[in-house]
Design a protein around this motif. Structure first.
Motif, PDB file in Angstrom:
ATOM      1  N   ALA A   1      25.765  31.916 -20.506  1.00 10.54           N
ATOM      2  CA  ALA A   1      24.585  32.558 -21.083  1.00 10.54           C
ATOM      3  C   ALA A   1      24.307  33.928 -20.493  1.00 10.54           C
ATOM      4  N   ASP A   2      24.988  34.287 -19.382  1.00 13.04           N
ATOM      5  CA  ASP A   2      24.670  35.551 -18.718  1.00 13.04           C
ATOM      6  C   ASP A   2      25.918  36.070 -18.008  1.00 13.04           C
ATOM      7  N   PRO A   3      26.274  37.348 -18.179  1.00 15.04           N
ATOM      8  CA  PRO A   3      27.504  37.866 -17.570  1.00 15.04           C
ATOM      9  C   PRO A   3      27.528  37.757 -16.045  1.00 15.04           C
ATOM     10  N   LEU A   4      26.417  38.048 -15.373  1.00 18.23           N
ATOM     11  CA  LEU A   4      26.393  37.967 -13.918  1.00 18.23           C
ATOM     12  C   LEU A   4      26.565  36.525 -13.451  1.00 18.23           C
ATOM     13  N   ILE A   5      25.894  35.596 -14.120  1.00 22.74           N
ATOM     14  CA  ILE A   5      26.020  34.193 -13.738  1.00 22.74           C
ATOM     15  C   ILE A   5      27.437  33.693 -14.006  1.00 22.74           C
TER      16      ILE A   5
END
Length: 321
Positions: free
Chosen positions: A216-220
């Motif tokens: 759901a999130d590039p950093l995660i």
């Protein structure tokens, strides 16, 4: 008990029929019992004359009228299993009309329930603001970011509140139906659960796939890949942030916003997932698995598995038999 199923176009067929079949089965058993066994008056209602399900079946529905005041309104899930499909669906005119009607029912004292993606419609109406709730686990990051005023815990299967109750993903509709039946009659709920080979589950945690949440999130997602390579080594927030070219505070905040937990807690989720995989297929003993995922002894791993999954090692291995 009068239960209205609030049907909308594109609803998730399985969830809808789970509700109908479980409640109809309860009525069948109630009719066979002597005395005053409770019955469920089931009405399918909607804001349109007919609803087309996700699989293309047409369902006739009764219109919502001022005289309609059920004890419970249940919102089945929409068949929109990804953010790209769900977000536009939530903006549809019929969904907007449904949220207004849910608010009106709530103001009249009607209890409101939803399972899986149906919980998004309750949240769109503001009914879950300041409340505890659960939802379909793989859309929890979207739910958390879209509705920050809701206290979301996607590890739970059922969360009763003053508004009503929310339930978890997909077959959580069946858990929801059994919960409603049990409120009226524990005996009926027990009978229905035995016929359906099902019972109310307390948690979604054993079913959650951490990798799906990370997407759901590039950093995660980058953090997840970094963490998987270091499960044996232990966790350092500073090392993780440095490897991802961000600050420890930013990583903390992003994990909380997307996952609802700290980087360390997510790191432990990955350890649990890896341990589950090894328990199921490796033939390794618990001590060896503990070492493989970075714990000094099997006792620590056993405790973590029971805390996170509600099951011990023996039960987890028995799940495959």
């Amino acid at each position: 008990m009068h239960i209205a199923l609030f049907a909308l176009d594109g609803l998730f067929d399985t969830g809808f029929t789970c509700l109908l079949d479980a409640l109809a089965l309860a009525n069948k058993f109630a009719s066979a019992q002597e005395g005053s066994a409770p019955r469920f008056d089931i009405t399918v209602v909607g804001v349109k004359k007919k609803v087309v399900t996700g699989q293309g079946f047409i369902i006739p529905v009764k219109p919502v009228t001022p005289a309609l005041k059920p004890d419970w309104v249940v919102v089945p899930a929409l068949g929109a299993g990804s953010p790209e499909v769900l977000v536009p669906a939530l903006m549809r005119p019929d969904v907007r009309q449904a949220t207004k009607q849910l608010l009106a029912w709530k103001n009249d004292g009607v209890k409101i329930a939803a399972s899986c993606i149906g919980t998004f419609i309750l949240a769109e109406a503001g009914l879950l603001d300041g409340q505890d709730a659960t939802t379909t686990w793989w859309l929890a990051p979207l739910f958390r970011q879209r509705y920050p005023q809701v206290r979301l815990d996607e590890t739970r299967m059922l969360v009763p509140t003053e508004v009503g109750v929310t339930a978890g993903a997909a077959m959580g509709h069946l858990d929801l139906a059994l919960w409603l039946i049990r409120k009226a009659s524990p005996e009926l709920a027990h009978m229905v659960s035995r016929y359906l080979l099902a019972d109310i589950r307390r948690s979604q945690a054993p079913y959650i796939i951490p990798n799906h949440l990370a997407q759901a999130d590039p950093l995660i997602q980058r953090f997840e890949r970094w963490a998987r390579d270091r499960l044996k080594q232990g966790f350092s927030l500073n090392d993780a942030a440095g490897a991802l070219a961000t600050s420890p505070r930013s990583l903390q905040r992003r994990c909380q916003a997307v996952l609802g937990k700290s980087p360390l807690a997510y790191f432990q989720d990955l350890r649990v997932e890896r341990a589950q995989s090894l328990l199921h297929g490796s033939g390794m003993d618990v001590e060896a698995i503990a070492a493989e995922v970075g714990y000094e002894d099997g006792a620590t791993l056993r405790t973590l598995l029971r805390q996170r999954l509600g099951k011990g090692v023996r039960d987890l291995r028995a799940d495959l038999l």
